[in-house]
Design a protein around this motif. Sequence first.
Motif, PDB file in Angstrom:
ATOM      1  N   GLY A 155       0.803  -1.217   0.000  1.00  0.00           N
ATOM      2  CA  GLY A 155       0.000   0.000   0.000  1.00  0.00           C
ATOM      3  C   GLY A 155       0.839   1.272   0.000  1.00  0.00           C
ATOM      4  O   GLY A 155       0.317   2.359   0.211  1.00  0.00           O
ATOM      5  N   GLU A 156       2.128   1.134  -0.218  1.00  0.00           N
ATOM      6  CA  GLU A 156       3.031   2.293  -0.251  1.00  0.00           C
ATOM      7  C   GLU A 156       3.226   2.756  -1.690  1.00  0.00           C
ATOM      8  O   GLU A 156       3.023   2.007  -2.633  1.00  0.00           O
ATOM      9  CB  GLU A 156       4.387   1.950   0.374  1.00  0.00           C
ATOM     10  N   SER A 157       3.655   4.008  -1.828  1.00  0.00           N
ATOM     11  CA  SER A 157       3.867   4.575  -3.156  1.00  0.00           C
ATOM     12  C   SER A 157       5.228   4.156  -3.714  1.00  0.00           C
ATOM     13  O   SER A 157       6.145   3.816  -2.953  1.00  0.00           O
ATOM     14  CB  SER A 157       3.802   6.099  -3.101  1.00  0.00           C
ATOM     15  N   LEU A 158       5.348   4.200  -5.035  1.00  0.00           N
ATOM     16  CA  LEU A 158       6.636   3.876  -5.659  1.00  0.00           C
ATOM     17  C   LEU A 158       7.748   4.832  -5.218  1.00  0.00           C
ATOM     18  O   LEU A 158       8.860   4.368  -4.945  1.00  0.00           O
ATOM     19  CB  LEU A 158       6.500   3.855  -7.185  1.00  0.00           C
ATOM     20  N   PRO A 159       7.485   6.159  -5.124  1.00  0.00           N
ATOM     21  CA  PRO A 159       8.563   7.028  -4.640  1.00  0.00           C
ATOM     22  C   PRO A 159       9.039   6.663  -3.229  1.00  0.00           C
ATOM     23  O   PRO A 159      10.239   6.683  -2.951  1.00  0.00           O
ATOM     24  CB  PRO A 159       7.936   8.429  -4.670  1.00  0.00           C
ATOM     25  N   LEU A 160       8.126   6.287  -2.343  1.00  0.00           N
ATOM     26  CA  LEU A 160       8.514   5.898  -0.993  1.00  0.00           C
ATOM     27  C   LEU A 160       9.335   4.602  -1.038  1.00  0.00           C
ATOM     28  O   LEU A 160      10.330   4.465  -0.312  1.00  0.00           O
ATOM     29  CB  LEU A 160       7.290   5.708  -0.101  1.00  0.00           C
ATOM     30  N   ILE A 161       8.963   3.673  -1.894  1.00  0.00           N
ATOM     31  CA  ILE A 161       9.708   2.423  -2.037  1.00  0.00           C
ATOM     32  C   ILE A 161      11.123   2.702  -2.544  1.00  0.00           C
ATOM     33  O   ILE A 161      12.094   2.149  -2.032  1.00  0.00           O
ATOM     34  CB  ILE A 161       8.947   1.435  -2.945  1.00  0.00           C
ATOM     35  N   HIS A 162      11.254   3.601  -3.508  1.00  0.00           N
ATOM     36  CA  HIS A 162      12.584   3.985  -4.004  1.00  0.00           C
ATOM     37  C   HIS A 162      13.403   4.621  -2.876  1.00  0.00           C
ATOM     38  O   HIS A 162      14.605   4.355  -2.758  1.00  0.00           O
ATOM     39  CB  HIS A 162      12.463   4.944  -5.192  1.00  0.00           C
ATOM     40  N   ASP A 163      12.775   5.455  -2.059  1.00  0.00           N
ATOM     41  CA  ASP A 163      13.475   6.074  -0.933  1.00  0.00           C
ATOM     42  C   ASP A 163      13.950   5.019   0.061  1.00  0.00           C
ATOM     43  O   ASP A 163      15.055   5.117   0.601  1.00  0.00           O
ATOM     44  CB  ASP A 163      12.574   7.088  -0.226  1.00  0.00           C
ATOM     45  N   ALA A 164      13.121   4.006   0.319  1.00  0.00           N
ATOM     46  CA  ALA A 164      13.499   2.925   1.236  1.00  0.00           C
ATOM     47  C   ALA A 164      14.691   2.142   0.688  1.00  0.00           C
ATOM     48  O   ALA A 164      15.603   1.775   1.437  1.00  0.00           O
ATOM     49  CB  ALA A 164      12.316   1.999   1.476  1.00  0.00           C
ATOM     50  N   ILE A 165      14.686   1.914  -0.612  1.00  0.00           N
ATOM     51  CA  ILE A 165      15.808   1.207  -1.256  1.00  0.00           C
ATOM     52  C   ILE A 165      17.073   2.044  -1.125  1.00  0.00           C
ATOM     53  O   ILE A 165      18.133   1.543  -0.730  1.00  0.00           O
ATOM     54  CB  ILE A 165      15.487   0.912  -2.734  1.00  0.00           C
ATOM     55  N   ASN A 166      16.971   3.341  -1.433  1.00  0.00           N
ATOM     56  CA  ASN A 166      18.135   4.225  -1.370  1.00  0.00           C
ATOM     57  C   ASN A 166      18.669   4.380   0.051  1.00  0.00           C
ATOM     58  O   ASN A 166      19.867   4.578   0.240  1.00  0.00           O
ATOM     59  CB  ASN A 166      17.795   5.595  -1.962  1.00  0.00           C
ATOM     60  N   ALA A 167      17.780   4.281   1.035  1.00  0.00           N
ATOM     61  CA  ALA A 167      18.194   4.380   2.438  1.00  0.00           C
ATOM     62  C   ALA A 167      18.791   3.062   2.943  1.00  0.00           C
ATOM     63  O   ALA A 167      19.314   3.005   4.054  1.00  0.00           O
ATOM     64  CB  ALA A 167      17.003   4.775   3.306  1.00  0.00           C
ATOM     65  N   GLY A 168      18.690   2.004   2.146  1.00  0.00           N
ATOM     66  CA  GLY A 168      19.211   0.705   2.559  1.00  0.00           C
ATOM     67  C   GLY A 168      18.261  -0.076   3.444  1.00  0.00           C
ATOM     68  O   GLY A 168      18.653  -1.066   4.057  1.00  0.00           O
ATOM     69  N   HIS A 169      16.999   0.339   3.492  1.00  0.00           N
ATOM     70  CA  HIS A 169      16.016  -0.343   4.342  1.00  0.00           C
ATOM     71  C   HIS A 169      15.309  -1.487   3.631  1.00  0.00           C
ATOM     72  O   HIS A 169      14.746  -2.352   4.295  1.00  0.00           O
ATOM     73  CB  HIS A 169      14.963   0.648   4.848  1.00  0.00           C
ATOM     74  N   LEU A 170      15.292  -1.463   2.307  1.00  0.00           N
ATOM     75  CA  LEU A 170      14.628  -2.512   1.523  1.00  0.00           C
ATOM     76  C   LEU A 170      15.644  -3.099   0.559  1.00  0.00           C
ATOM     77  O   LEU A 170      16.139  -2.401  -0.333  1.00  0.00           O
ATOM     78  CB  LEU A 170      13.425  -1.949   0.761  1.00  0.00           C
ATOM     79  N   ARG A 171      15.958  -4.351   0.757  1.00  0.00           N
ATOM     80  CA  ARG A 171      16.959  -5.039  -0.070  1.00  0.00           C
ATOM     81  C   ARG A 171      16.325  -5.465  -1.394  1.00  0.00           C
ATOM     82  O   ARG A 171      15.253  -6.085  -1.400  1.00  0.00           O
ATOM     83  CB  ARG A 171      17.475  -6.259   0.676  1.00  0.00           C
ATOM     84  N   THR A 172      16.993  -5.121  -2.501  1.00  0.00           N
ATOM     85  CA  THR A 172      16.498  -5.475  -3.832  1.00  0.00           C
ATOM     86  C   THR A 172      17.647  -5.993  -4.687  1.00  0.00           C
ATOM     87  O   THR A 172      18.823  -5.913  -4.298  1.00  0.00           O
ATOM     88  CB  THR A 172      15.866  -4.253  -4.533  1.00  0.00           C
ATOM     89  N   PHE A 173      17.292  -6.483  -5.867  1.00  0.00           N
ATOM     90  CA  PHE A 173      18.289  -6.939  -6.837  1.00  0.00           C
ATOM     91  C   PHE A 173      17.771  -6.645  -8.238  1.00  0.00           C
ATOM     92  O   PHE A 173      16.575  -6.429  -8.433  1.00  0.00           O
ATOM     93  CB  PHE A 173      18.601  -8.427  -6.650  1.00  0.00           C
ATOM     94  N   VAL A 174      18.692  -6.603  -9.190  1.00  0.00           N
ATOM     95  CA  VAL A 174      18.350  -6.254 -10.564  1.00  0.00           C
ATOM     96  C   VAL A 174      18.476  -7.483 -11.459  1.00  0.00           C
ATOM     97  O   VAL A 174      19.454  -8.233 -11.367  1.00  0.00           O
ATOM     98  CB  VAL A 174      19.271  -5.122 -11.079  1.00  0.00           C
ATOM     99  N   VAL A 175      17.477  -7.664 -12.314  1.00  0.00           N
ATOM    100  CA  VAL A 175      17.514  -8.694 -13.347  1.00  0.00           C
ATOM    101  C   VAL A 175      17.290  -7.953 -14.661  1.00  0.00           C
ATOM    102  O   VAL A 175      16.216  -7.376 -14.864  1.00  0.00           O
ATOM    103  CB  VAL A 175      16.422  -9.771 -13.147  1.00  0.00           C
ATOM    104  N   GLY A 176      18.305  -7.935 -15.502  1.00  0.00           N
ATOM    105  CA  GLY A 176      18.201  -7.157 -16.727  1.00  0.00           C
ATOM    106  C   GLY A 176      18.140  -5.685 -16.370  1.00  0.00           C
ATOM    107  O   GLY A 176      19.057  -5.144 -15.777  1.00  0.00           O
ATOM    108  N   ARG A 177      17.006  -5.059 -16.676  1.00  0.00           N
ATOM    109  CA  ARG A 177      16.821  -3.647 -16.368  1.00  0.00           C
ATOM    110  C   ARG A 177      15.775  -3.425 -15.270  1.00  0.00           C
ATOM    111  O   ARG A 177      15.444  -2.300 -14.947  1.00  0.00           O
ATOM    112  CB  ARG A 177      16.381  -2.914 -17.626  1.00  0.00           C
ATOM    113  N   ARG A 178      15.269  -4.515 -14.701  1.00  0.00           N
ATOM    114  CA  ARG A 178      14.195  -4.407 -13.706  1.00  0.00           C
ATOM    115  C   ARG A 178      14.701  -4.734 -12.316  1.00  0.00           C
ATOM    116  O   ARG A 178      15.589  -5.558 -12.136  1.00  0.00           O
ATOM    117  CB  ARG A 178      13.050  -5.352 -14.080  1.00  0.00           C
ATOM    118  N   ARG A 179      14.089  -4.093 -11.322  1.00  0.00           N
ATOM    119  CA  ARG A 179      14.464  -4.285  -9.922  1.00  0.00           C
ATOM    120  C   ARG A 179      13.392  -5.113  -9.220  1.00  0.00           C
ATOM    121  O   ARG A 179      12.201  -4.899  -9.422  1.00  0.00           O
ATOM    122  CB  ARG A 179      14.621  -2.921  -9.251  1.00  0.00           C
TER     123      ARG A 179
END
Length: 76
Positions: A16-40
């Motif tokens: 239920g969170e917005s994409l900008p907030l999710i990007h901020d969480a990733i940039n802050a190191g709070h949400l771990r992600t990985f890239v496949v091709g060009r997608r996260r």
Amino acid sequence: MQKLKLSLKEIAEVTGESLPLIHDAINAGHLRTFVVGRRRFARPADVEKWVNFLQKQSDAGKPVKYRERPAERKVA
């Protein structure tokens, strides 16, 4: 079978969170992600860890703020 990875759009849908907030969480190191091709993507367990982190911070009286709200304009 349960999904092994979630796109950012799916993370927004399930949390239920917005994409900008999710990007901020990733940039802050709070949400771990990985890239496949060009997608996260993120693993569902990592999304759950992030939500648990947000709840823990809130319960401790320190809700996470990724972006400060602009100061309200003072009417002269």
